[in-house]
Design an enzyme around this catalytic site. Sequence first.
Site, PDB file in Angstrom:
ATOM      1  CG  ASP A   1      -2.192  -0.886   0.908  1.00 33.54           C
ATOM      2  OD1 ASP A   1      -2.406  -1.257  -0.267  1.00 33.54           O
ATOM      3  OD2 ASP A   1      -2.922  -1.192   1.855  1.00 33.54           O
TER       4      ASP A   1
ATOM      5  CE1 TYR B   1      -9.253  -4.236   4.409  1.00 31.58           C
ATOM      6  CE2 TYR B   1      -9.102  -3.221   6.562  1.00 31.58           C
ATOM      7  CZ  TYR B   1      -9.355  -4.323   5.780  1.00 31.58           C
ATOM      8  OH  TYR B   1      -9.706  -5.503   6.358  1.00 31.58           O
TER       9      TYR B   1
ATOM     10  CG  HIS C   1      -9.253  -8.803   8.712  1.00 31.35           C
ATOM     11  ND1 HIS C   1      -9.517  -7.524   8.302  1.00 31.35           N
ATOM     12  CD2 HIS C   1     -10.367  -9.203   9.363  1.00 31.35           C
ATOM     13  CE1 HIS C   1     -10.737  -7.191   8.685  1.00 31.35           C
ATOM     14  NE2 HIS C   1     -11.270  -8.199   9.313  1.00 31.35           N
TER      15      HIS C   1
ATOM     16  CG  HIS D   1      -7.494  -9.466   4.281  1.00 39.39           C
ATOM     17  ND1 HIS D   1      -8.838  -9.694   4.428  1.00 39.39           N
ATOM     18  CD2 HIS D   1      -7.226  -8.336   4.973  1.00 39.39           C
ATOM     19  CE1 HIS D   1      -9.375  -8.743   5.170  1.00 39.39           C
ATOM     20  NE2 HIS D   1      -8.408  -7.908   5.537  1.00 39.39           N
TER      21      HIS D   1
HETATM   22 CU   LIG Z   1      -8.496  -6.536   6.918  1.00 37.43          CU
END
Ligand SMILES: [Cu+2]
Length: 680
Positions: free
Chosen positions: A327, A415, A631, A470
């Site tokens: 990211d 996100y 997650h 993930h």
């Molecule tokens: Cu997540």
Amino acid sequence: MAMASIVRTLFLLFFFLFSVASPSTSTHHHHHPLDPLSPSELANVSAIIKRSNPSSTHKLTFQYIGLDDPDKSTVISWLSNQTTTTTTPPRRAFVIARIDQQSHEITVDLSTNSIVSDRVYTGYGYPLLTLEEQAEADELPMKYAPFQASIRKRGLKLSEVVCQTFSVGWFGERKQGKRLLKILCFYLDGTVNLYMRPIEGITVVVDLDEMKVANYYDRFTVPVPKADGTEYRASKQKPPFGPSHNGMSVVQSDGPGFKIDGHTIRWANWVFHLGFDARAGPIISLASIYDVDKQKFRRVMYKGYVSELFVPYMDPTFEWYYKTFFDAGEFGFGLCSLSLEPFTDCPAHAEFMDGYFAGRDGQPIKISNVICVFQRYSGDIMWRHTEAGIPGKVIREVRPEVNLVVRMVSTVGNYDYIIDWEFKQSGSIKFGVGLSGLLEVKGVTYTHRDQIKENVYGTLLAENTVGVYHDHFVTYYLDLDVDGEDNSFVQGKLKTMKITDNSSPRKSYWTVVSETARTESDARVQLGLQPAEFLVVNPNEKTKVGNQVGYRILPGSLAGPLLSDDDYSQIRAGFTKYQLWVTPYNKSEKWAGGLYADQSRGGDGLSVWSSRNREIENKDIVLWYTLGFHHVPYQEDFPVMPTLSGGFELRPANFFDNNPVLKAQPPKRVSWPNCTTTHI
Ligand SMILES: [Cu+2]
Ligand SMILES: *[C@@H]1O[C@H](CO)[C@@H](O)[C@H](O)[C@H]1NC(C)=O
Ligand SMILES: *[C@@H]1O[C@H](CO)[C@@H](O)[C@H](O)[C@H]1NC(C)=O
Ligand SMILES: *[C@@H]1O[C@H](CO)[C@@H](O)[C@H](O)[C@H]1NC(C)=O
Ligand SMILES: *[C@@H]1O[C@H](CO)[C@@H](O)[C@H](O)[C@H]1NC(C)=O
């Protein structure tokens, strides 16, 4: 993870129209060598590069422009001399530009307005993606006939379709790949929560340098999940409503309690510099804490920032396997931040700072209120004691805890990452990461768990909606300078000792066996497996009683990679293998996943540098900490996730001669309007 929605495009347009800072309006001269590039500096840098690459003959885009820090020694001598001199060291910019489809690393000297160096990068990987090229790529499917046919075939309206860009990763291809993005599309039609309505089965591959569709796949059709229940805007909710609270606030009777002077922030016993970078987001530099006994500021950290975020998804099917995002290095953690909303993103008493980055054309773009700074009082206790053991009296001493928080929120597509730097008067720095926003979900035919007979690689969250498993790994760069540059990394291992000679009624106890890391391999640590203290010490500075001064790492949010070592994504994200690494300071070693993270192959980055196994004892060292979350989505994460928080802490360890907040003054009683203490 994904990027460049229509929303973001609109924001961008807004900034272009109203917020482009004009170079002529800023005559502001620089107060600090680590200040981020000002709008006029950004404009000058791009103007200089454009001049030597005229648009008539060259295709030029700016993928990144940021401050090229002066050498550390220069900054430090400037800092210690700054009262007697006004000249700041020459300002330089580091630029990655694409010129005629090649990546150029260009250094520009702003004092002479000239190019110092210009080097073509020929290795693997590509620079940050610009917001503009992603926005352009998002529009391509709309005019692409096969895509239009796919939408028609599904009985959907093209006008309600929005597309998002996804980086493609690397999966063992030998040849240097083109600059590609994959595009996935979503359906609005009654919601703004586009991520909950994927149009599954369609993948559009875009060649970014050509800006055209390079490949197109429409492999299957599943129902688009319903819009019902995906809405998250308060104004659109229908009764019955959820819980409410009483609009509480904090009273600061004597003002904010901190001072912002340019980019320098002073609060309680701390002083530090706060910058903003398109790739890293907030950068904290030159953090020092005042020692009451020594009557001086003492250095703790030269520089700290989020170096990379790695987010791999666990669905290996054709439509999902490549989702292994970097990211920061691909999308820009700073680039993806948007203005914070006063009163909600940050409390009423927060102050805000703007950030600037260069657009694809090199023009400065402002993100107002990109970072907020505020005092946090959450009712916690800094220290206390009640003494009832002395006959005839009860002694009670309590100091409430008030901290200072620096916050930025980066919204990388679906996100939202809430990044908090929290400074405590006790000398601690807490690193907080909050995950919120929208899950990346997969459309499926199933409406009930009982129907599922195959692996769907996630949790069925709602009808036709699977939240795919993930990870999130967040890697911090922490150049600690505890009382100066020369530091060592020490592991104080807690070892069980057996008593076999009957010298004590006890059979065992534990003790601390300290080991100082000599080279980089001694300092790669998988946390959580063994009981130990992890410290950065200054072996040349001792407390009065002779201990080495230091800071220790209080681990938190531990998660290691679960991908196999030979998986291409894991090779690229080798820095997640250990939660702690220590490297010798090297100005060019900044990005844990490599300078060119898009389609990287693991040839650059923390694990490669560390493999040189350089000496790190009593040297200027950099600590790297990776926190992580595995997650597994749950239904509560639908349609928007309640914040999931994690973090870790740096805490003084024999740094002070005693409790540094022993003499913290009890706070004044604040009189509240029409309020008295309620006794229960
Ligand atoms: Cu997540
Ligand atoms: C930008 O360039 C102009 C002229 O080329 C110069 O006068 C000005 O000082 C520069 N500004 C900065 C911030 O470098
Ligand atoms: C102050 O600046 C001078 C010249 O720039 C340098 O030689 C000296 O080392 C600096 N002082 C300190 C304490 O760093
Ligand atoms: C600094 O790091 C770069 C990249 O890892 C490397 O090429 C260079 O040799 C290093 N310099 C020193 C002095 O170690
Ligand atoms: C405080 O109480 C007084 C008198 O009861 C009232 O007039 C005033 O509006 C109250 N102020 C606030 C802030 O509630």
